[in-house]
Design an enzyme around this catalytic site. Structure first.
Site, mmCIF file in Angstrom:
data_model
loop_
_atom_site.group_PDB
_atom_site.id
_atom_site.type_symbol
_atom_site.label_atom_id
_atom_site.label_comp_id
_atom_site.label_asym_id
_atom_site.label_seq_id
_atom_site.Cartn_x
_atom_site.Cartn_y
_atom_site.Cartn_z
ATOM 1 N N HIS A 1 12.276 -6.499 -34.531
ATOM 2 C CA HIS A 1 11.721 -7.506 -35.439
ATOM 3 C C HIS A 1 12.459 -7.492 -36.795
ATOM 4 O O HIS A 1 11.859 -7.246 -37.845
ATOM 5 C CB HIS A 1 10.216 -7.278 -35.654
ATOM 6 C CG HIS A 1 9.490 -8.526 -36.116
ATOM 7 N ND1 HIS A 1 8.169 -8.756 -35.841
ATOM 8 C CD2 HIS A 1 9.905 -9.599 -36.846
ATOM 9 C CE1 HIS A 1 7.795 -9.909 -36.374
ATOM 10 N NE2 HIS A 1 8.834 -10.436 -37.002
ATOM 11 N N ARG B 1 8.108 -15.332 -31.922
ATOM 12 C CA ARG B 1 6.977 -14.435 -31.776
ATOM 13 C C ARG B 1 6.889 -13.916 -30.351
ATOM 14 O O ARG B 1 7.053 -14.679 -29.394
ATOM 15 C CB ARG B 1 5.655 -15.164 -32.074
ATOM 16 C CG ARG B 1 5.244 -15.095 -33.545
ATOM 17 C CD ARG B 1 4.964 -13.643 -33.970
ATOM 18 N NE ARG B 1 4.765 -13.495 -35.391
ATOM 19 C CZ ARG B 1 5.722 -13.382 -36.311
ATOM 20 N NH1 ARG B 1 6.988 -13.427 -35.966
ATOM 21 N NH2 ARG B 1 5.425 -13.207 -37.578
ATOM 22 N N GLU C 1 3.754 -4.719 -31.148
ATOM 23 C CA GLU C 1 4.739 -4.051 -32.006
ATOM 24 C C GLU C 1 4.046 -2.927 -32.766
ATOM 25 O O GLU C 1 2.895 -3.100 -33.168
ATOM 26 C CB GLU C 1 5.358 -5.056 -32.987
ATOM 27 C CG GLU C 1 6.144 -6.144 -32.269
ATOM 28 C CD GLU C 1 6.770 -7.166 -33.231
ATOM 29 O OE1 GLU C 1 6.614 -7.027 -34.460
ATOM 30 O OE2 GLU C 1 7.409 -8.117 -32.743
HETATM 31 N N1 LIG Z 1 11.869 -12.783 -36.239
HETATM 32 C C1 LIG Z 1 11.483 -12.919 -37.482
HETATM 33 O O1 LIG Z 1 11.547 -12.001 -38.272
HETATM 34 C C2 LIG Z 1 10.991 -14.253 -37.943
HETATM 35 C C3 LIG Z 1 11.332 -14.723 -39.206
HETATM 36 C C4 LIG Z 1 10.834 -15.962 -39.623
HETATM 37 C C5 LIG Z 1 10.003 -16.690 -38.787
HETATM 38 N N2 LIG Z 1 9.657 -16.170 -37.591
HETATM 39 C C6 LIG Z 1 8.786 -16.918 -36.685
HETATM 40 O O2 LIG Z 1 9.470 -18.084 -36.275
HETATM 41 C C7 LIG Z 1 8.521 -19.071 -35.907
HETATM 42 C C8 LIG Z 1 8.903 -20.394 -36.528
HETATM 43 O O3 LIG Z 1 8.826 -20.341 -37.933
HETATM 44 P P1 LIG Z 1 9.015 -21.678 -38.775
HETATM 45 O O4 LIG Z 1 9.040 -21.294 -40.186
HETATM 46 O O5 LIG Z 1 10.133 -22.472 -38.232
HETATM 47 O O6 LIG Z 1 7.655 -22.422 -38.448
HETATM 48 P P2 LIG Z 1 7.385 -23.973 -38.583
HETATM 49 O O7 LIG Z 1 5.917 -24.133 -38.629
HETATM 50 O O8 LIG Z 1 8.210 -24.562 -39.670
HETATM 51 O O9 LIG Z 1 7.917 -24.567 -37.198
HETATM 52 C C9 LIG Z 1 7.281 -24.365 -35.979
HETATM 53 C C10 LIG Z 1 7.548 -25.580 -35.118
HETATM 54 O O10 LIG Z 1 7.006 -25.340 -33.835
HETATM 55 C C11 LIG Z 1 6.489 -26.574 -33.363
HETATM 56 N N3 LIG Z 1 5.528 -26.354 -32.292
HETATM 57 C C12 LIG Z 1 4.232 -25.954 -32.404
HETATM 58 N N4 LIG Z 1 3.685 -25.887 -31.161
HETATM 59 C C13 LIG Z 1 4.651 -26.246 -30.285
HETATM 60 C C14 LIG Z 1 4.682 -26.368 -28.868
HETATM 61 N N5 LIG Z 1 3.615 -26.108 -28.114
HETATM 62 N N6 LIG Z 1 5.845 -26.749 -28.309
HETATM 63 C C15 LIG Z 1 6.944 -27.005 -29.058
HETATM 64 N N7 LIG Z 1 6.952 -26.940 -30.400
HETATM 65 C C16 LIG Z 1 5.819 -26.547 -31.010
HETATM 66 C C17 LIG Z 1 5.875 -27.193 -34.603
HETATM 67 O O11 LIG Z 1 5.733 -28.588 -34.449
HETATM 68 C C18 LIG Z 1 6.900 -26.842 -35.655
HETATM 69 O O12 LIG Z 1 7.850 -27.874 -35.813
HETATM 70 C C19 LIG Z 1 7.159 -18.530 -36.362
HETATM 71 O O13 LIG Z 1 6.525 -17.952 -35.260
HETATM 72 C C20 LIG Z 1 7.532 -17.438 -37.330
HETATM 73 O O14 LIG Z 1 6.544 -16.479 -37.442
HETATM 74 C C21 LIG Z 1 10.149 -14.981 -37.144
HETATM 75 O O1 LIG Z 2 6.973 -14.454 -39.487
HETATM 76 C C1 LIG Z 2 7.789 -13.906 -40.211
HETATM 77 O O2 LIG Z 2 7.944 -14.190 -41.410
HETATM 78 C C2 LIG Z 2 8.706 -12.909 -39.613
HETATM 79 O O3 LIG Z 2 8.354 -12.630 -38.319
HETATM 80 C C3 LIG Z 2 8.913 -11.696 -40.422
HETATM 81 O O4 LIG Z 2 7.940 -10.719 -40.180
HETATM 82 P P1 LIG Z 2 7.966 -9.380 -41.040
HETATM 83 O O5 LIG Z 2 7.659 -9.762 -42.441
HETATM 84 O O6 LIG Z 2 6.946 -8.503 -40.443
HETATM 85 O O7 LIG Z 2 9.341 -8.819 -40.938
#
Ligand SMILES: NC(=O)c1ccc[n+]([C@@H]2O[C@H](COP(=O)([O-])OP(=O)(O)OC[C@H]3O[C@@H](n4cnc5c(N)ncnc54)[C@H](O)[C@@H]3O)[C@@H](O)[C@H]2O)c1
Ligand SMILES: O=C(O)[C@H](O)COP(=O)(O)O
Length: 525
Positions: A277, A229, A258
């Site tokens: 993204h 994020r 964004e």
């Molecule tokens: N770029 C994209 O399109 C995309 C796609 C999928 C997910 N994401 C993002 O990726 C991130 C992770 O997703 P996820 O499914 O693995 O989430 P998740 O909840 O499974 O994992 C997040 C992890 O972060 C840890 N955490 C929380 N606070 C913390 C801190 N202060 N220091 C260290 N660790 C900490 C939690 O304990 C957890 O294990 C989210 O922000 C999600 O929105 C982005």
């Molecule tokens: O948190 C998520 O699932 C990802 O960041 C994907 O975001 P989007 O659905 O806007 O592509």
């Protein structure tokens, strides 16, 4: 039921909603007043990261039942406001994990091998082979900040490419880290030991600005990848650190604002690779999250468990059939108890006895609270009932006992106002027919539905006949009744009537005027 979809999702999700018989309106990229207008008659809302679901949106959507996030991050949704308005928020936490992890790996390589920069120059006709000397991942150390679903998948993939893994995540167990072959370390050690640092935390007040100038200096060299994020990594600090050579490069898929503005500092630094993204943008991931989100909308509309609800009592899907009948029973017992209690409500106790005590009853308790609050005409459902109780200073107590003398399962709702208490117990006959079996110690067998009259009277000859006559003279038909008395004849008794018609207040007063009658309460279910 109508579902508004304000960010593009895969057709498979839209089709699922239409097949279930719901109206689907797509209004991509609406914001401000147009969004408030579009959501005003919606029962469901589906978003991705492009829609800001603020408190204003919930205020503008009185019929909204659920917001489905077709993806993981919910930092664009005001979950507290959703809860206040009794709206479920559910995400799709599994469907795009692999896509996000693969994009992270791709971004790591893109930064370390300068693929986008070399590509752009070659497309411009320039053979800049000698300008690029990249770095391998094999034999290097990957630092993972946030070892959740995506972080773990990224750790596995880079581990198979020959990297050692260190991770910082205060909320993950040593055992899980061991299974992944990751060494759990403190934050600073994670930064300083990483040749590649990858961030996978959600954006929360705690993680906002987690990596800034000092942390980049602690890294000292290497590459930073942020596919989690925007806002977790300070963008100005990162641009400056890469530009000044504090670290070798970075790859960024997500931004604090964004779509990103053209003057974002990260866009002007050559060794920062960027994508708009795209982490979740694969056809498989989009299909997964769209279908999962549609399924949750359908479940919410059908009063079935919403398994990925983030702000509602959760219930295991396999256990739901066992607790489902008790949800309605608890609500009914709550409604009756609240209508029988005089004075200001101060405490609610929900007691589970027998088999039901062995189940996960969070949702049943929330339903009992919903029932208790219903006569008060607060806008309460199982999502916001516990919070409403807290805000109003009403204490909620839950207790369980596996031992039951009389019934296989009994749900008892007790409401208290300080001096007085009212206790209503219900059970299910043959596992599904609700019965009220106790009211304040009186043993009954009353079927709870429609209009009911509960009379407390002295157990004297002719009282029941008198009540029947008064009701009959006023065109109130009795559909059923159950009489109970405490101990012996002549003491106090309680009678529950099921009625086909409303009872005017004048009729209630006529009943109360008879000195054999102690109290009369009218109950609407
Ligand atoms: N770029 C994209 O399109 C995309 C796609 C999928 C997910 N994401 C993002 O990726 C991130 C992770 O997703 P996820 O499914 O693995 O989430 P998740 O909840 O499974 O994992 C997040 C992890 O972060 C840890 N955490 C929380 N606070 C913390 C801190 N202060 N220091 C260290 N660790 C900490 C939690 O304990 C957890 O294990 C989210 O922000 C999600 O929105 C982005
Ligand atoms: O948190 C998520 O699932 C990802 O960041 C994907 O975001 P989007 O659905 O806007 O592509």
């Amino acid at each position: 039921m109508k579902v508004l979809v304000t960010d593009p999702i895969a057709d498979a999700g839209l089709d699922r909603l239409r097949e279930a018989g719901y109206e689907v309106e797509t209004a991509y990229d609406v914001e401000g007043d147009a969004l408030l207008e579009a959501v005003s008659d919606a029962n469901g809302l589906i978003v991705r990261s492009g829609t800001q679901v603020t408190a204003e949106v919930f205020e503008a959507a009185p019929d909204l039942v659920i917001v489905g996030r077709a993806g993981i991050g919910v930092d664009n949704i005001d979950i507290d406001a959703a809860t206040q308005h009794g709206v479920i928020v559910a995400n799709a936490p599994e469907g795009n994990v692999r896509a996000a992890a693969e994009h992270t790996v791709a971004m790591g390589f893109a930064a370390a091998r300068s693929i986008p920069q070399a590509h752009a120059r070659l497309k411009d006709g320039e053979w800049a082979k000698s300008d690029y000397l990249g770095n391998e991942v094999n034999g290097k150390t990957l630092g993972v900040v946030g070892l959740g679903r995506v972080g773990q998948e990224v750790a596995k993939k880079f581990s198979s490419l020959g990297m050692d893994i260190v991770a910082y995540d205060p909320y993950i167990g040593e055992e899980r880290a061991d299974q992944l072959g990751a060494e759990l370390v403190e934050f600073d050690a994670c930064l300083s030991r990483a040749d590649f640092l990858t961030v996978h935390t959600p954006l929360t007040p705690e993680t906002e600005g987690l990596i800034s100038t000092d942390e980049l200096e602690t890294m000292g060299s290497g590459y930073l990848v942020n596919c989690a994020r925007g806002g977790v990594v300070d963008e100005a600090a990162l641009a400056e650190a890469v530009d000044a050579g504090v670290i070798d490069g970075a790859a960024v898929d997500v931004f604090a604002d964004e779509p990103v503005s053209p003057d974002n500092p990260l866009l002007s630094v050559d060794d920062v690779v960027v994508t708009p993204h795209l982490g979740a943008s694969t056809s498989a991931a989009q299909e997964n999250v769209a279908v999962s989100t549609a399924d949750q909308i359908v479940a919410a509309f059908r009063d079935e468990p919403v398994i990925n609800a983030l702000n509602a009592p959760s219930v295991d899907e396999s256990a739901f059939p066992r607790i489902q009948p008790y949800i309605g029973l608890a609500e009914t017992a709550g409604k009756i108890a609240a209508q029988l209690l005089d004075g200001r409500l101060g405490e609610v106790e929900v007691t589970y006895t027998g088999d039901i005590a062995g189940e996960d009853i969070e949702l049943v308790t929330a339903s009992a609270l919903k029932g208790v609050f219903a006569p008060l005409e607060w806008q309460v459902n199982a999502v916001n009932a516990p919070q409403v109780a807290k805000e109003r200073g009403i204490e909620v107590v839950e207790s369980k006992s596996r031992q039951s003398d009389d019934f296989q399962s009994l749900v008892t709702v007790t409401v208290r106002n300080g001096d007085e208490e009212m206790t209503v117990s219900g059970t299910l006959f043959t596992g599904e027919d609700p019965r009220i079996v106790r009211i304040n110690g009186y043993r009954l067998d009353a079927i709870p539905y429609g209009q009911m009259l509960v009379a407390r009277n002295y157990d004297k000859p002719g009282v029941i006949g008198f009540i029947g006559t008064v009701l009959g003279e006023n065109d109130v038909n009795i559909a059923g009744m159950f009489n109970a008395r405490r101990a012996k004849a002549g003491g106090e008794a309680l009678t529950v009537y099921n009625l086909d018609d409303d009872v005017p207040e004048s009729v209630r007063e006529k009943l109360l005027a008879d000195d054999r009658i102690i109290d009369v309460d009218l109950i609407t279910l």
